[in-house]
Design an enzyme around this catalytic site. Structure first.
Site, short mmCIF file in Angstrom:
data_model
loop_
_atom_site.label_atom_id
_atom_site.label_comp_id
_atom_site.label_asym_id
_atom_site.label_seq_id
_atom_site.Cartn_x
_atom_site.Cartn_y
_atom_site.Cartn_z
N HIS B 94 -26.31 17.46 -23.33
CA HIS B 94 -26.71 17.40 -21.99
C HIS B 94 -27.36 15.84 -22.02
CE1 HIS B 94 -29.52 17.74 -18.63
NE2 HIS B 94 -30.70 17.43 -19.05
N HIS B 170 -30.67 16.61 -10.79
CA HIS B 170 -30.78 16.43 -12.59
C HIS B 170 -29.88 15.56 -12.97
CE1 HIS B 170 -32.49 19.31 -16.37
NE2 HIS B 170 -31.88 17.67 -16.49
#
Lengths: 232, 232, 232, 232
Positions: B94, B170
């Site tokens: 991530h 995001h």
């Protein structure tokens, strides 16, 4: 066998990430030896941090490996087709460099908008068409080479006046008298692709370079009346 | 315990800033050991310049720390949910990498517009919806994992054919057979996010890649007929 | 002969790629010695990795080589014309830096939109016109210098208040009291060219800096009431 | 005197070019010692390659130099005004970083469009108005500080919830509990300025982050229920 050429090709491949043209092992450089009719190309998918000059693969103009332990680049057949058709090419480079790839994905020729372009490319850098299903089935990499040749022939372009091309939806190929100049031509193409895109963003009426300036800049660096550099 | 995996995860986390995907400690990489059913993840908010392989935290599939002195990444629950649902995932990454995040903030899937994309992603990279208030209250990180699963299931996507996703507003998650390939998939996603944005800036009618070219490029690198690299 | 100036010019040329203004040998820096009426300029097309201070070429104001083994920069005549007309110039730099070149290709002056600009340039940086065929035939590099002079004189600009110019379809020239300040002015021009382009992308009604702020920022760094830095 | 703070401020100033926020000596960082009521700031226009920790200047809240051989930053009065009004600020950073400056020149607040933003800034980063002629005459740097205070007070903003501001036509200021966090806030502001600009380029209807996600991300890192990092 062709040890000097292996060294040159090895260094040229290492230059690609140094110039920011390549991430990981995306991209390949090769050089042609007209005497033997063989060319040297990088192996496929080998990490640049462990690759050695002796890993370079020697290939003939039908794409057969003549010397080398490793599989040659998956794009070897494209290089072979080009050297076979244009034996005056001394080196070929293929990258997915960011800005040239953007023009390839946009499906547009890169017009000559400034002298950075004119110092290397004597006119627009063409964007070749997508391959057909039939061409893909026949041999994707071989037909990629054929589409490059088709584009230059249909448009009547000189491969040394315009030492590069875009493949639609794919990325650029460049070439030169030797592999070092093929690398430099990739660097120039990447830069003008970026500069030209933003010139049009800034001013959508930004003009192509007048022919007289294109002539002047190209010819002060190329041909018999060139006066750039230390030659002569 | 899982010392090799700790070393791999540690190196993968260090690779994120090297590839320009991460500033400071934004981002996290983990790897899963299917034998023990445990995964290794980086600790939360530890400076990369002082972090050691032995700081990596071992966690079970319910997100409980099994070994380690430090708090695991605040996104640990997302990783746990994904490994539990997809035990064939070997690594997850991530980041808030610039260009992938731009697509996430735009709320758009990244379409397959070129072969750089097709070499890794067999179609558009989806953008998952925002979480609801109820989901946030229930557990933000767990539900983030669930929304990823929901997106892949609703669209009938194969996690290895499309090894990544954007979360609206995001940033991206990517994964792979191991943590190194998860890192590489983040690098590719970042690059195609940039290239595709500017392809459309340059030509708003820039097409998606024809299916035949997408098939060719994806399948020459993946699946039983792949012929890229040194395998086989 | 002029050994210190050779060292300064050599270092200034090396600074160009360090600041990201130049790739390969694109670009040239020179410095003028008003006492002898001679200037020092880099040689043409010599690789920066092998270039030495002693390779710098000494040239008179008619562009004749006074000392040096190598050909001087192909743009030497432009430098000579400028030093002859403006003997107060101590250094000149020419690059094809990306963002300044974009404005040159767009054929637009760079307006003063912020204090980064105002700290160095006291108003718009002008974009000079293309050369005519007649001018090219008469001497491209000499006439490039003349077009720079024409632009400053027609617009009534002070060369130290606006220490730089764009040449349409080509790239920037900057200058200063010495070659180091000419390099710095190239760095500033490159930065404001980028910032101003995207300011207008973000808000096409983005204003030029109000005159009062332009005055304040320029005059706190320049002229008799300057109070920036350690001088006085 | 305040030797540790001098070291911190010195390091913070060196961090600015490392993070790509500053070219040459553009930019300045300072730190406040609430016990003595003094702050430490970098000297004006000193080359970073020769600057030492002992060159840092100690200044009181009226902007008078208390210790140091060199002139303090020309922006010292702005820092003094801010520390005097907000004694809870531990550090302040001013740069002309590219993307934040672009928003300042566009005269626009940076909206909260993603979680990268929400992790640090709890809402839009405001853009303060131009100074008037009268304010410039009264004292440009002092009034710059006052305009920052005016903007936060008029909008009812908390300086720690929104630890930064843009000055129209100029550039950003950020702050924090200490000078290191002020640097980090400059890095974050620069990144979100870039990401948000291109999010709107890609999709001009790109939304601001829903309030629920903004709350979640800000509050998982800040305040009494924070659970990011190794604290507590």
């Amino acid at each position: 066998m062709l040890e000097q050429l292996k060294e040159d090709v090895f260094q040229a491949n290492l230059d690609l990430p140094k110039h920011g043209l390549v991430k990981y092992t995306w991209g390949n450089a090769s050089a042609y030896d007209s005497e033997s009719g063989l060319f040297v190309i990088k192996p496929s998918g080998v990490d640049y941090s462990t690759m050695k000059a002796s890993d370079m693969v020697v290939v003939d103009l039908d794409g057969n490996v003549v010397e080398g332990e490793l599989n040659p680049s998956s794009d070897t057949a494209t290089h072979a087709v080009l050297y076979k058709h244009y034996p005056e090419m001394g080196g070929i480079v293929h990258t997915h460099s960011t800005w040239a790839t953007i023009w390839a994905q946009a499906g547009l020729d890169v017009p000559a908008m400034g002298t950075t372009h004119a110092d290397t490319f004597y006119g627009s850098v063409p964007c070749a068409r997508f391959l057909t299903q039939e061409e893909i089935d026949r041999g994707y990499e071989t037909e990629t080479g054929n589409v490059i040749i088709e584009t230059f022939e249909k448009r009547g372009l000189d491969i040394f006046a315009i030492p590069g091309i875009l493949l639609q939806g794919h990325a650029p190929f460049t070439w030169g008298e030797d592999v070092q100049s093929a690398v430099m031509n990739s660097v120039v193409l990447e830069e003008v692709a970026k500069v030209n895109l933003f010139s049009r963003e800034l001013n959508r009426f930004a003009e192509e370079l007048p022919q007289r300036i294109l002539d002047k800049h190209y010819l002060r660096k190329h041909g018999e009346n060139a006066y750039y550099g230390q030659k002569q």
